[in-house]
Design a protein around this motif. Structure first.
Motif, PDB file in Angstrom:
ATOM      1  N   GLY A 195       0.880  -1.157   0.022  1.00 54.55           N
ATOM      2  CA  GLY A 195      -0.112  -0.056  -0.025  1.00 54.55           C
ATOM      3  C   GLY A 195       0.761   1.142   0.173  1.00 54.55           C
ATOM      4  O   GLY A 195       0.171   2.392   0.125  1.00 54.55           O
ATOM      5  N   GLY A 196       2.166   1.177  -0.221  1.00 53.27           N
ATOM      6  CA  GLY A 196       2.934   2.387  -0.242  1.00 53.27           C
ATOM      7  C   GLY A 196       2.934   3.373   0.944  1.00 53.27           C
ATOM      8  O   GLY A 196       2.916   4.592   0.689  1.00 53.27           O
ATOM      9  N   GLY A 197       2.556   2.992   2.191  1.00 53.90           N
ATOM     10  CA  GLY A 197       2.532   3.680   3.516  1.00 53.90           C
ATOM     11  C   GLY A 197       1.066   4.042   3.605  1.00 53.90           C
ATOM     12  O   GLY A 197       0.817   4.998   4.446  1.00 53.90           O
ATOM     13  N   ASN A 198       0.343   4.083   2.697  1.00 60.27           N
ATOM     14  CA  ASN A 198      -1.109   4.589   2.715  1.00 60.27           C
ATOM     15  C   ASN A 198      -2.181   3.604   3.464  1.00 60.27           C
ATOM     16  O   ASN A 198      -3.442   3.937   3.484  1.00 60.27           O
ATOM     17  CB  ASN A 198      -1.684   5.074   1.453  1.00 60.27           C
ATOM     18  CG  ASN A 198      -1.053   6.249   1.009  1.00 60.27           C
ATOM     19  OD1 ASN A 198      -0.790   7.217   1.805  1.00 60.27           O
ATOM     20  ND2 ASN A 198      -0.609   6.462  -0.435  1.00 60.27           N
ATOM     21  N   TYR A 199      -1.771   2.403   3.644  1.00 61.10           N
ATOM     22  CA  TYR A 199      -2.689   1.392   4.079  1.00 61.10           C
ATOM     23  C   TYR A 199      -1.910   0.690   5.260  1.00 61.10           C
ATOM     24  O   TYR A 199      -0.668   0.484   5.463  1.00 61.10           O
ATOM     25  CB  TYR A 199      -2.759   0.271   3.210  1.00 61.10           C
ATOM     26  CG  TYR A 199      -3.730   0.348   2.005  1.00 61.10           C
ATOM     27  CD1 TYR A 199      -5.091  -0.020   1.892  1.00 61.10           C
ATOM     28  CD2 TYR A 199      -3.441   1.390   0.888  1.00 61.10           C
ATOM     29  CE1 TYR A 199      -5.951   0.296   0.880  1.00 61.10           C
ATOM     30  CE2 TYR A 199      -4.172   1.847   0.131  1.00 61.10           C
ATOM     31  CZ  TYR A 199      -5.484   1.356  -0.012  1.00 61.10           C
ATOM     32  OH  TYR A 199      -6.201   1.713  -1.113  1.00 61.10           O
ATOM     33  N   LEU A 200      -2.729   0.965   6.442  1.00 57.08           N
ATOM     34  CA  LEU A 200      -2.247   0.386   7.706  1.00 57.08           C
ATOM     35  C   LEU A 200      -3.226  -0.735   8.274  1.00 57.08           C
ATOM     36  O   LEU A 200      -4.288  -1.066   7.482  1.00 57.08           O
ATOM     37  CB  LEU A 200      -2.143   1.694   8.902  1.00 57.08           C
ATOM     38  CG  LEU A 200      -1.248   2.655   8.594  1.00 57.08           C
ATOM     39  CD1 LEU A 200      -1.398   3.889   9.367  1.00 57.08           C
ATOM     40  CD2 LEU A 200       0.307   2.048   8.567  1.00 57.08           C
ATOM     41  N   GLY A 201      -2.836  -1.428   9.446  1.00 58.14           N
ATOM     42  CA  GLY A 201      -3.725  -2.347   9.628  1.00 58.14           C
ATOM     43  C   GLY A 201      -4.009  -2.564  11.243  1.00 58.14           C
ATOM     44  O   GLY A 201      -3.703  -1.843  12.069  1.00 58.14           O
ATOM     45  N   VAL A 202      -5.140  -3.367  11.606  1.00 60.43           N
ATOM     46  CA  VAL A 202      -5.500  -3.840  12.973  1.00 60.43           C
ATOM     47  C   VAL A 202      -5.462  -5.346  13.040  1.00 60.43           C
ATOM     48  O   VAL A 202      -5.807  -5.897  12.090  1.00 60.43           O
ATOM     49  CB  VAL A 202      -6.762  -3.479  13.162  1.00 60.43           C
ATOM     50  CG1 VAL A 202      -7.268  -3.757  14.585  1.00 60.43           C
ATOM     51  CG2 VAL A 202      -6.826  -1.699  13.245  1.00 60.43           C
ATOM     52  N   ALA A 203      -4.846  -6.218  13.848  1.00 63.08           N
ATOM     53  CA  ALA A 203      -4.535  -7.479  14.040  1.00 63.08           C
ATOM     54  C   ALA A 203      -5.743  -7.988  14.827  1.00 63.08           C
ATOM     55  O   ALA A 203      -6.234  -7.627  15.613  1.00 63.08           O
ATOM     56  CB  ALA A 203      -3.343  -7.707  14.364  1.00 63.08           C
ATOM     57  N   LEU A 204      -5.853  -9.490  14.548  1.00 66.72           N
ATOM     58  CA  LEU A 204      -6.234 -10.325  15.744  1.00 66.72           C
ATOM     59  C   LEU A 204      -5.434 -11.173  16.170  1.00 66.72           C
ATOM     60  O   LEU A 204      -4.384 -11.784  15.167  1.00 66.72           O
ATOM     61  CB  LEU A 204      -7.203 -11.355  14.817  1.00 66.72           C
ATOM     62  CG  LEU A 204      -8.559 -10.647  14.415  1.00 66.72           C
ATOM     63  CD1 LEU A 204      -9.561 -11.553  13.499  1.00 66.72           C
ATOM     64  CD2 LEU A 204      -9.436  -9.783  15.334  1.00 66.72           C
TER      65      LEU A 204
END
Length: 291
Positions: free
Chosen positions: A88-97
């Motif tokens: 995502g080139g720095g524009n996509y982040l996440g939340v984990a399980l």
């Protein structure tokens, strides 16, 4: 027979032009299953909804940033989200399980890979592995990593979860407006409890799911869900995020993502308020790289 798509691969073009840097703060990615197998103990099997389809959707809708939330169908193996973040080139982040006994090393690794929080799901049927007191205790481990708790719970559970979650050492993001029943109106005890919860600056809320908490689909529909989102944003403009919830798993209909974007004009009628909701709030909280 292959599972049916839960998303429209050709949504309508939204009328509303979103501000530069707009963030879709709640989506999932599924598969492709050949590369990222689904969990053996999953509760549902979705059709593939890979990162390429998500990126294409965002280009069409005018969305520049995103927070991808790990789904239960992939279980505790967060590689599918990590892969999308990396692309995502720095524009996509996440939340984990994650399990509560995840190692400190793995937590730190995920934080470095772009995961900003850990999500827990609460249902009416108690789960001893994820009881709320153990989750709140776990939150202390997130604090040095600047990670947050994200909670998704079934309708009505806000009354028993509000007090223990208020003891969290890190911010708590409430998914999908606590799944309140919008048809019951703004005076219903569940929504009143959500408003009361939000008085605590520890909490944030996602104005996602207007299509889940009401049934009146259509370009000018979702009125009751929009009313709930409007009220939350009016009361707490600095602690709300917006998301499509693409690819809309476990839904009773296939929403039109163009319609969901256009609903923002009613949720946040003022352009400055929309920019706060879509750009400034997620930028500050999720810490996207400056563009």
């Amino acid at each position: 027979m292959a599972p049916a798509l839960t998303y429209d691969p050709n949504p309508s073009a939204p009328r509303l032009r979103l501000p530069a840097g707009a963030c879709d703060a709640h989506v999932h990615v599924f598969g492709p299953a050949a590369r990222f197998p689904f969990a053996q103990d999953r509760g549902f099997t979705p059709a593939d909804a890979p990162k390429e389809a998500l990126f294409a959707l965002h280009r069409q809708l005018g969305i520049d940033r995103c927070v991808i939330v790990q789904s239960l169908c992939h279980g505790l193996d967060n590689r599918v989200v990590e892969d999308a973040i990396a692309a995502g080139g720095g524009n996509y982040l996440g939340v984990a399980l994650l399990p509560l006994d995840v190692s400190d090393e793995e937590l730190a690794r995920l934080a470095g890979a772009g995961f900003r929080g850990v999500r827990f799901n609460f249902t009416q049927a108690p789960n001893p592995a994820f009881d709320v007191d153990r989750v709140v205790a776990f939150a202390r481990r997130l604090e040095p990593l600047r990670m947050h708790l994200q909670v998704h719970f079934e309708r009505g559970l806000i009354h028993e979860l509000a007090s223990p979650l208020s003891r969290s050492a890190v911010p708590v993001v409430v998914d999908h407006m606590a799944r309140v029943d919008a048809a019951q109106g703004l005076d219903h005890p569940d929504f009143v409890a959500l408003l009361a919860l939000m008085k605590n600056p520890l909490f944030r809320v996602k104005l996602s799911g207007i299509d889940r908490i009401t049934r009146d689909a259509g370009r000018d529909g979702y009125r009751a869900g929009i009313a709930v989102a409007q009220r939350l944003l009016r009361e707490y403009p600095e602690r709300c995020f917006w998301g499509t919830d693409w690819p809309h798993p476990l839904h009773d209909h296939v929403p039109d993502d163009g319609v969901l974007v256009d609903a923002l004009e009613r949720i946040a009628p003022d352009a400055a308020l929309r920019e706060q909701l879509l750009v400034h709030n997620p930028q500050r909280f999720y810490r996207f790289a400056a563009s």
